[in-house]
Design an enzyme around this catalytic site. Structure first.
Site, PDB file in Angstrom:
ATOM      1  N   GLU A   8       0.836  -1.198   0.000  1.00  0.00           N
ATOM      2  CA  GLU A   8       0.000   0.000   0.000  1.00  0.00           C
ATOM      3  C   GLU A   8       0.871   1.248   0.000  1.00  0.00           C
ATOM      4  OE1 GLU A   8      -3.331   1.944   3.000  1.00  0.00           O
ATOM      5  OE2 GLU A   8      -3.240  -0.236   2.778  1.00  0.00           O
ATOM      6  N   ASP A  31       0.247   5.390   0.597  1.00  0.00           N
ATOM      7  CA  ASP A  31      -0.802   6.259   1.136  1.00  0.00           C
ATOM      8  C   ASP A  31      -0.457   7.729   1.096  1.00  0.00           C
ATOM      9  OD1 ASP A  31      -2.286   4.055   1.913  1.00  0.00           O
ATOM     10  OD2 ASP A  31      -1.520   4.048   3.953  1.00  0.00           O
ATOM     11  N   GLU A  81      -2.630  10.560   3.100  1.00  0.00           N
ATOM     12  CA  GLU A  81      -3.773  10.816   3.973  1.00  0.00           C
ATOM     13  C   GLU A  81      -3.693  12.264   4.452  1.00  0.00           C
ATOM     14  OE1 GLU A  81      -5.025   6.673   6.091  1.00  0.00           O
ATOM     15  OE2 GLU A  81      -3.200   7.634   6.857  1.00  0.00           O
ATOM     16  N   GLN A 123      -0.111  12.989   5.765  1.00  0.00           N
ATOM     17  CA  GLN A 123       0.580  11.782   6.219  1.00  0.00           C
ATOM     18  C   GLN A 123       0.777  10.835   5.049  1.00  0.00           C
ATOM     19  OE1 GLN A 123       0.017   9.715  10.136  1.00  0.00           O
ATOM     20  NE2 GLN A 123      -1.096   8.230   8.896  1.00  0.00           N
ATOM     21  N   THR A 124       2.012  10.368   4.869  1.00  0.00           N
ATOM     22  CA  THR A 124       2.294   9.334   3.874  1.00  0.00           C
ATOM     23  C   THR A 124       2.725   8.074   4.609  1.00  0.00           C
ATOM     24  OG1 THR A 124       4.596  10.084   3.613  1.00  0.00           O
ATOM     25  CG2 THR A 124       2.948  10.987   2.093  1.00  0.00           C
ATOM     26  N   ASN A 125       2.449   6.940   3.979  1.00  0.00           N
ATOM     27  CA  ASN A 125       2.816   5.661   4.585  1.00  0.00           C
ATOM     28  C   ASN A 125       3.035   4.640   3.478  1.00  0.00           C
ATOM     29  OD1 ASN A 125       3.384   3.763   6.533  1.00  0.00           O
ATOM     30  ND2 ASN A 125       1.319   3.673   7.394  1.00  0.00           N
ATOM     31  N   ARG A 156       5.409   3.100   8.567  1.00  0.00           N
ATOM     32  CA  ARG A 156       6.432   3.918   7.912  1.00  0.00           C
ATOM     33  C   ARG A 156       5.889   5.340   7.673  1.00  0.00           C
ATOM     34  NH1 ARG A 156       6.758  -1.220   5.339  1.00  0.00           N
ATOM     35  NH2 ARG A 156       8.807  -2.218   5.638  1.00  0.00           N
ATOM     36  N   GLU A 157       5.252   5.912   8.667  1.00  0.00           N
ATOM     37  CA  GLU A 157       4.597   7.201   8.492  1.00  0.00           C
ATOM     38  C   GLU A 157       5.586   8.367   8.475  1.00  0.00           C
ATOM     39  OE1 GLU A 157       3.942   5.116  11.017  1.00  0.00           O
ATOM     40  OE2 GLU A 157       1.792   4.630  11.073  1.00  0.00           O
ATOM     41  N   ARG A 217       9.269   5.060  19.773  1.00  0.00           N
ATOM     42  CA  ARG A 217       8.346   4.084  19.192  1.00  0.00           C
ATOM     43  C   ARG A 217       9.037   2.764  18.880  1.00  0.00           C
ATOM     44  NH1 ARG A 217       5.200   5.166  13.451  1.00  0.00           N
ATOM     45  NH2 ARG A 217       3.843   3.334  13.466  1.00  0.00           N
TER      46      ARG A 217
END
Length: 290
Positions: free
Chosen positions: A96, A98, A100, A113-115, A124-125, A280
């Site tokens: 995927e 993304d 967003e 936001q990309t992922n 992987r944001e 994280r």
């Protein structure tokens, strides 16, 4: 190397100007709440209210290529809402890519936001602010997917590049065909200030507008998962054994001009990068090194 960089820039600019456009209904079909999708000439408006969000999906799947769409985002208080433009395969081990667009309290900047998911694993944001107001006019958002890298571009400016580092044992999406999806939905449990600001339904409907859909990619038959013969149809189709622009080495990296643009974006507009999030991750993802 400089010659390849120049070829890359020329190729990219040509593609961005000359990519094959098509009527929306030839490329896409509603896949969620079609009664919330409104067509106004060449503009499509997706509406979110307290009953439902909505979305549409491509009729075909693609493997490698470029997808562009122009978007004007929800105006005013859009807290709790997400407008999404992404490519995705199917199944639990899906790939995927993304975009967003995370809603905000009126007066605060939008976050983009990309992922990237590979074989079902994301996390992987990156998050960026923008150098313009995305609610007052249409702006171009592009996904470029080649054998060597994935690029996220806004108005032809790269904001993120994910390089193919398979030689280092890092997974890279290259075997699963992906559909193209666009949607508007409610995510007030996390999207605005970590979910502290909820959607104010008195401001509904929340509307994002879309136009100028362009697809220049290797199209896969939904029925047989076979690569279709090359043709001059709705989207660029490809055949095995034929080299296309996404196969060329010049597409595997940024030239000097685009590299400078990416550095500027990272310096001025990058507000979160998973590769810097030591709280994280006990051990940073392998692609974050180097």
């Amino acid at each position: 190397m400089e010659v390849e960089f120049k070829m890359f820039l020329l190729c990219l600019m040509t593609l961005l100007k000359l990519a094959i456009s098509a009527n929306f209904s030839e490329l896409f079909q509603p896949n969620w709440a079609p009664d919330h999708i409104v067509s106004e000439g060449d503009i499509l408006k997706l509406k979110l209210d307290n009953i439902s969000g909505c979305g549409f999906a491509s009729r075909s799947k693609y493997i490698f290529g470029r997808v562009d769409v122009q978007i004007k985002l929800v105006e005013g208080d859009s807290a709790g809402t997400v407008t999404a433009f992404y490519m995705s395969s199917e199944g639990p081990n899906h790939d995927e890519l993304d975009f967003e667009f995370l809603g905000n309290v009126s007066g605060e900047p939008y976050l983009v936001q990309t992922n990237i998911y590979v074989n079902g694993t994301g996390y992987r944001e990156q998050r960026h602010t923008l150098w313009f107001d995305p609610t007052t006019d249409f702006h171009s958002y592009s996904l470029l997917w080649s054998h060597g890298c994935i690029m996220f571009l806004i108005d032809r400016v790269p904001i993120r590049i994910f390089a193919n580092k398979e030689e280092d044992g890092i997974p890279y999406p290259k075997t699963q065909a992906m559909g193209i999806y666009i949607s508007v939905w409610n995510a007030d449990d996390w999207v605005t200030q970590g979910g502290r600001v909820k959607t104010n339904w008195s401001h509904a409907p929340f509307v994002s507008a879309f136009q100028s859909f362009e697809v220049d990619a290797c199209e896969i038959s939904q029925e047989s998962d076979e690569i279709l013969p090359k043709s001059d149809g709705v989207a660029r189709k490809c055949s095995k054994g034929v080299e296309h622009w996404w196969d060329k080495p010049a597409m595997n990296s940024l030239n000097m001009h685009l590299s400078h643009q990416l550095k500027w974006v990272r310096a001025k507009h990058l507000v979160y990068d998973y590769c810097k999030d030591t709280l994280r991750f006990n051990e940073m993802p392998r692609e974050c090194s180097g």
